[in-house]
Design a protein around this motif. Structure first.
Motif, PDB file in Angstrom:
ATOM      1  N   ASN A 212      22.604  72.894  60.656  1.00  0.00           N
ATOM      2  CA  ASN A 212      21.448  73.202  59.718  1.00  0.00           C
ATOM      3  C   ASN A 212      21.747  73.143  58.292  1.00  0.00           C
ATOM      4  O   ASN A 212      20.750  73.277  57.637  1.00  0.00           O
ATOM      5  N   ASP A 213      23.118  73.413  58.085  1.00  0.00           N
ATOM      6  CA  ASP A 213      23.424  73.174  56.455  1.00  0.00           C
ATOM      7  C   ASP A 213      23.129  71.676  55.855  1.00  0.00           C
ATOM      8  O   ASP A 213      23.064  71.408  54.737  1.00  0.00           O
ATOM      9  N   ASN A 214      22.998  70.781  57.039  1.00  0.00           N
ATOM     10  CA  ASN A 214      22.843  69.177  56.491  1.00  0.00           C
ATOM     11  C   ASN A 214      21.895  68.530  57.587  1.00  0.00           C
ATOM     12  O   ASN A 214      22.251  67.546  58.115  1.00  0.00           O
ATOM     13  N   PRO A 215      20.868  69.035  57.632  1.00  0.00           N
ATOM     14  CA  PRO A 215      19.851  68.582  58.628  1.00  0.00           C
ATOM     15  C   PRO A 215      19.638  66.992  58.418  1.00  0.00           C
ATOM     16  O   PRO A 215      19.484  66.368  59.479  1.00  0.00           O
ATOM     17  N   GLN A 216      19.451  66.476  57.255  1.00  0.00           N
ATOM     18  CA  GLN A 216      19.196  65.178  56.825  1.00  0.00           C
ATOM     19  C   GLN A 216      20.088  64.520  57.457  1.00  0.00           C
ATOM     20  O   GLN A 216      20.135  63.258  58.054  1.00  0.00           O
ATOM     21  N   ALA A 217      21.586  64.700  57.434  1.00  0.00           N
ATOM     22  CA  ALA A 217      22.566  63.646  57.862  1.00  0.00           C
ATOM     23  C   ALA A 217      22.571  63.956  59.524  1.00  0.00           C
ATOM     24  O   ALA A 217      22.989  62.953  60.094  1.00  0.00           O
ATOM     25  N   ALA A 218      22.487  65.315  59.534  1.00  0.00           N
ATOM     26  CA  ALA A 218      22.706  65.484  61.308  1.00  0.00           C
ATOM     27  C   ALA A 218      21.207  64.646  62.106  1.00  0.00           C
ATOM     28  O   ALA A 218      21.403  64.361  63.165  1.00  0.00           O
ATOM     29  N   GLY A 219      20.083  64.780  61.190  1.00  0.00           N
ATOM     30  CA  GLY A 219      19.169  64.167  61.898  1.00  0.00           C
ATOM     31  C   GLY A 219      17.995  65.248  62.493  1.00  0.00           C
ATOM     32  O   GLY A 219      16.779  64.711  62.674  1.00  0.00           O
ATOM     33  N   PHE A 220      18.497  66.401  62.441  1.00  0.00           N
ATOM     34  CA  PHE A 220      17.705  67.411  63.123  1.00  0.00           C
ATOM     35  C   PHE A 220      18.278  68.786  62.790  1.00  0.00           C
ATOM     36  O   PHE A 220      19.111  69.051  61.926  1.00  0.00           O
TER      37      PHE A 220
END
Length: 245
Positions: A212-220
């Protein structure tokens, strides 16, 4: 596995009613954080050829370079050590519609390399065919965002990401799982984190925070709901929301 794997995509213990679903029922073996990352990376590297080629190859130097760039341990012999453990890690699953469900079992990896050049040569590897069919089953597993996955800290975070990514592309991206089953898939050691509060604090919350700290990189991004029975948490529901990209 969605843009990358378990980069590969991780199997999931789903209880939501999905036709022809795949349920991972058991994982046996010493499956470390680095093992999980290497396996996902190799599945990602062979993704397009998983169903058409039995054997795949990759330069050991390439594996070293990527893991080193992302802060991983590249000490001598680590790749072969991981491969040996992965070859001894066994997964069991069920698949197919109710009434005609099939049971499956497979190890995660078979591999070989040149003894004199384990650090500089080629790693030949095989993802067992029965497991490959499950990995590439439409809509069941997606290719993970490997670079994000490799940058995660902790074996629980890696596994949670694999599991959640595997439901991200479903029409209803929800993972509903019994706590006891989640402990099995995370490979929480016997006698450790026996209370729900400890599993939540030391395994689940740190994993979800990294996502959740980096949803753009995680994709969700993901939200968790606790489902209680007799005032004790018995199940967890993870609600996945894909990012716009």
């Amino acid at each position: 596995m969605s843009g990358n794997p378990w980069d590969t995509s991780g199997p999931v213990l789903l209880t939501v009613p999905i036709p022809n679903d795949v349920i991972l029922t058991k994982v046996t073996g010493n499956f470390t954080e680095r093992d999980r990352k290497l396996w996902s990376f190799l599945v990602s590297a062979a993704w397009e050829d998983l169903l058409t080629k039995r054997y795949h190859e990759i330069k050991v130097a390439k594996i070293h370079a990527i893991f080193e760039a992302l802060g991983g341990d590249t000490s001598s012999g680590w790749i072969w050590d991981c491969a040996r453990r992965l070859s001894k890690t066994v997964v069991e699953w069920e698949e197919g519609p109710d009434g005609r469900r099939l049971m499956g079992i497979s190890n995660l990896l078979n591999a070989k390399t040149t003894k004199e050049a384990r650090e500089t040569g080629i790693l030949w590897f095989e993802i067992p065919a029965l497991l490959t069919e499950i990995i590439r089953k439409p809509y069941r597993f997606s290719r993970l965002r490997v670079h994000f996955m490799l940058g995660l800290s902790g074996k629980y975070a890696v596994t949670m990401y694999m599991m959640l990514e595997s439901v991200a592309n479903l029409k209803t991206p929800i993972l509903d799982i019994e706590l006891i089953k989640l402990r099995e898939w995370l490979k929480v050691p016997d006698g450790k984190m026996t209370r729900w509060v400890d599993v939540k604090r030391f395994a689940i919350e740190p994993a979800l925070k990294q996502i959740n700290d980096n949803p753009q990189a995680a994709g969700f991004s993901v939200k968790m709901e606790e489902i209680k029975e007799s005032r004790a948490v018995a199940r967890l529901r993870f609600i996945v929301t894909k990012t716009a990209e």
